[in-house]
Scaffold this motif. Structure first.
Motif, PDB file in Angstrom:
ATOM      1  N   ARG A   1      10.859   9.095  -8.907  1.00 19.23           N
ATOM      2  CA  ARG A   1      11.601   8.011  -8.284  1.00 19.23           C
ATOM      3  C   ARG A   1      10.984   7.658  -6.942  1.00 19.23           C
ATOM      4  O   ARG A   1      10.615   8.538  -6.162  1.00 19.23           O
ATOM      5  N   VAL A   2      10.866   6.348  -6.672  1.00 21.06           N
ATOM      6  CA  VAL A   2      10.386   5.837  -5.393  1.00 21.06           C
ATOM      7  C   VAL A   2      11.458   4.913  -4.829  1.00 21.06           C
ATOM      8  O   VAL A   2      11.906   3.990  -5.518  1.00 21.06           O
ATOM      9  N   ILE A   3      11.869   5.180  -3.597  1.00 24.78           N
ATOM     10  CA  ILE A   3      12.937   4.396  -2.973  1.00 24.78           C
ATOM     11  C   ILE A   3      12.394   3.709  -1.727  1.00 24.78           C
ATOM     12  O   ILE A   3      11.821   4.350  -0.841  1.00 24.78           O
ATOM     13  N   VAL A   4      12.557   2.394  -1.661  1.00 24.87           N
ATOM     14  CA  VAL A   4      12.183   1.596  -0.489  1.00 24.87           C
ATOM     15  C   VAL A   4      13.462   1.210   0.228  1.00 24.87           C
ATOM     16  O   VAL A   4      14.333   0.551  -0.355  1.00 24.87           O
ATOM     17  N   THR A   5      13.587   1.604   1.487  1.00 19.18           N
ATOM     18  CA  THR A   5      14.816   1.371   2.249  1.00 19.18           C
ATOM     19  C   THR A   5      14.515   0.536   3.480  1.00 19.18           C
ATOM     20  O   THR A   5      13.599   0.863   4.251  1.00 19.18           O
ATOM     21  N   CYS A   6      15.275  -0.540   3.675  1.00 20.99           N
ATOM     22  CA  CYS A   6      15.148  -1.399   4.857  1.00 20.99           C
ATOM     23  C   CYS A   6      16.466  -1.382   5.633  1.00 20.99           C
ATOM     24  O   CYS A   6      17.541  -1.474   5.037  1.00 20.99           O
TER      25      CYS A   6
ATOM     26  N   GLY B   1       3.512  10.198  -6.639  1.00 21.13           N
ATOM     27  CA  GLY B   1       4.821  10.755  -6.960  1.00 21.13           C
ATOM     28  C   GLY B   1       4.806  11.474  -8.304  1.00 21.13           C
ATOM     29  O   GLY B   1       3.803  11.475  -9.028  1.00 21.13           O
ATOM     30  N   ARG B   2       5.921  12.069  -8.658  1.00 16.58           N
ATOM     31  CA  ARG B   2       5.995  12.751  -9.950  1.00 16.58           C
ATOM     32  C   ARG B   2       6.062  11.749 -11.085  1.00 16.58           C
ATOM     33  O   ARG B   2       6.626  10.662 -10.936  1.00 16.58           O
TER      34      ARG B   2
ATOM     35  N   ASN C   1       0.819  -1.207   0.000  1.00 15.31           N
ATOM     36  CA  ASN C   1       0.000   0.000   0.000  1.00 15.31           C
ATOM     37  C   ASN C   1       0.855   1.260   0.000  1.00 15.31           C
ATOM     38  O   ASN C   1       0.522   2.239  -0.677  1.00 15.31           O
ATOM     39  N   LEU C   2       1.946   1.251   0.753  1.00 18.71           N
ATOM     40  CA  LEU C   2       2.837   2.410   0.776  1.00 18.71           C
ATOM     41  C   LEU C   2       3.502   2.618  -0.580  1.00 18.71           C
ATOM     42  O   LEU C   2       3.605   3.757  -1.063  1.00 18.71           O
ATOM     43  N   VAL C   3       3.960   1.537  -1.208  1.00 22.83           N
ATOM     44  CA  VAL C   3       4.603   1.645  -2.518  1.00 22.83           C
ATOM     45  C   VAL C   3       3.591   2.089  -3.567  1.00 22.83           C
ATOM     46  O   VAL C   3       3.875   2.974  -4.394  1.00 22.83           O
ATOM     47  N   ASP C   4       2.399   1.492  -3.550  1.00 21.59           N
ATOM     48  CA  ASP C   4       1.356   1.871  -4.504  1.00 21.59           C
ATOM     49  C   ASP C   4       0.998   3.346  -4.332  1.00 21.59           C
ATOM     50  O   ASP C   4       0.821   4.076  -5.319  1.00 21.59           O
TER      51      ASP C   4
ATOM     52  N   ALA D   1       9.967   6.413   0.165  1.00 23.25           N
ATOM     53  CA  ALA D   1      10.077   7.837  -0.147  1.00 23.25           C
ATOM     54  C   ALA D   1       9.759   8.084  -1.615  1.00 23.25           C
ATOM     55  O   ALA D   1      10.148   7.303  -2.486  1.00 23.25           O
ATOM     56  N   ASP D   2       9.011   9.161  -1.864  1.00 23.97           N
ATOM     57  CA  ASP D   2       8.717   9.554  -3.240  1.00 23.97           C
ATOM     58  C   ASP D   2       9.132  11.007  -3.439  1.00 23.97           C
ATOM     59  O   ASP D   2       9.599  11.666  -2.508  1.00 23.97           O
ATOM     60  N   ASP D   3       8.953  11.512  -4.660  1.00 24.09           N
ATOM     61  CA  ASP D   3       9.328  12.890  -4.961  1.00 24.09           C
ATOM     62  C   ASP D   3       8.113  13.687  -5.439  1.00 24.09           C
ATOM     63  O   ASP D   3       8.227  14.578  -6.279  1.00 24.09           O
TER      64      ASP D   3
END
Length: 357
Positions: free
Chosen positions: A272-277, A267-268, A258-261, A289-291
């Motif tokens: 860019r969408v970055i998933v960090t673990c 986002g723009r 859900n967060l990624v979707d 994080a998105d832009d």
């Protein structure tokens, strides 16, 4: 009227029982002092002196002391009971007013900071919470009605148009397909509501296992990679490869998905969408994080409410339940949610409790 209620109250009766018990104990002590004093005087003076006069004086003093003590105890019992009954009557009166007029009434505080003020303050806080929940229920009901009206109106319009038009296999097939799509959207909404309610009742804790959060995030990124590429968004996974966490795999997958979707949708374009673990000192951490345009600071506490949507999100696909589901899953896992500026964009961060010890 208050005095009559005081005299009839169970508290006053209990106080009378306590006074009677106390009086018996005091009477026993007085009798002991009286006879012990007489015995002491006789042992010292013998038959010399006026023993009867001395005994009468002691008796009078002890009787006066006992009567004074009982009167003071009775007055104290009435005053204390009256005060207690008065505060209870305030609570009862406010409760009756709430039942008649609504949740806008509150129990008055006297500023004494005693236990009754504490009870009144707790009840007022409970009423505040109930009023907030009732407001949220009304908001959800209004939003459900609003979100259902559009697809149901579309379905009715199509069916009415088809009813008055001559039969055509291709047109009918398209009509059936569009109607099924709208019905799927409505059913999906109810499925999400049911799922959130199930999670909030903590009915799924039996599925908790030791998991690798980075592995789950990798699967989500792989699932959404094609959708991100179609939107021109670069979806990447960063951070550590082994991030231990305890939880329900399916629910964690849904939360990250859900967060990624949400990040891809808002986002723009060509962004860019970055998933960090990573494994922090406090526990596992995942950030998405998105832009995009981000969320105003004054609305960040509202985005996790059911059906809540920002103005700029009104015309994007969705029903406003995705982040509510994320919040429910986070609460179930004891995770903290943090929203922060990504400059530009927004970063959602989930911090899970440590799996150690």
């Amino acid at each position: 009227m208050l005095l009559a209620k005081t005299l009839k109250s169970s508290t006053f009766k209990l106080a009378l029982v306590a006074i009677a018990t106390f009086g018996l104990i005091v009477s026993a002590i007085i009798a002991y002092v009286y006879f012990a004093t007489l015995a002491y005087v006789r042992s010292r003076l013998g038959d010399v002196g006026d023993h009867d006069s001395f005994a009468a004086t002691i008796e009078l003093a002890l009787i006066a002391f006992a009567v004074l003590l009982l009167v003071l105890a009775g007055v104290a019992a009435v005053l204390v009971t009256r005060r207690t009954v008065g505060r209870i009557e305030q609570i009862n009166a406010t409760s009756r007013a709430i039942m008649l007029s609504g949740l806008d009434q509150r129990i008055p505080l006297r500023g004494s900071h005693d236990e009754w003020d504490s009870v009144a303050e707790n009840l007022n806080q409970m009423l505040d919470r109930i009023e907030t929940l009732m407001g949220e229920v009304k908001q959800v009901s209004d939003n459900v009605a609003h979100d259902l009206r559009t697809p149901l109106t579309r379905m009715r319009g199509r069916l009415e148009k088809a009813y008055h038009a001559p039969r055509n296999s291709e047109t009918d097939a398209a009509l059936i397909g569009d109607t099924i799509a709208d019905l799927d959207a409505v059913l999906g909404m109810f499925t999400s509501i049911t799922r959130i309610s199930e999670i909030e009742t903590r009915a799924r804790k039996g599925g908790f296992r030791d998991l690798n959060l980075a592995e789950i995030a990798s699967e989500v990124v792989e699932l959404y990679d094609a959708a991100a590429e179609q939107d021109g968004t670069r979806l990447t996974l960063a951070g550590e490869k082994n991030v231990p966490v305890t939880g329900d795999r399916d629910l964690l997958f849904d939360a990250i998905a859900n967060l990624v979707d949400n990040a891809i949708k808002h986002g723009r374009t060509s962004g860019r969408v970055i998933v960090t673990c990573k494994a922090g000192e406090g526990g596992a951490v995942i950030a998405v994080a998105d832009d995009g345009p981000g969320i105003p600071a004054d609305q960040r506490d509202h985005v996790f409410k059911r059906f809540y949507r920002l103005e700029q999100s009104r015309y994007t696909p969705g029903n406003g339940l995705g982040l509510s589901l994320v919040a429910a899953i986070a609460r179930l896992h004891g995770a903290e949610i943090e929203l922060s500026d990504n400059v530009p964009g927004l970063e959602f961060k989930l911090t899970f409790p440590s799996t150690k010890g």
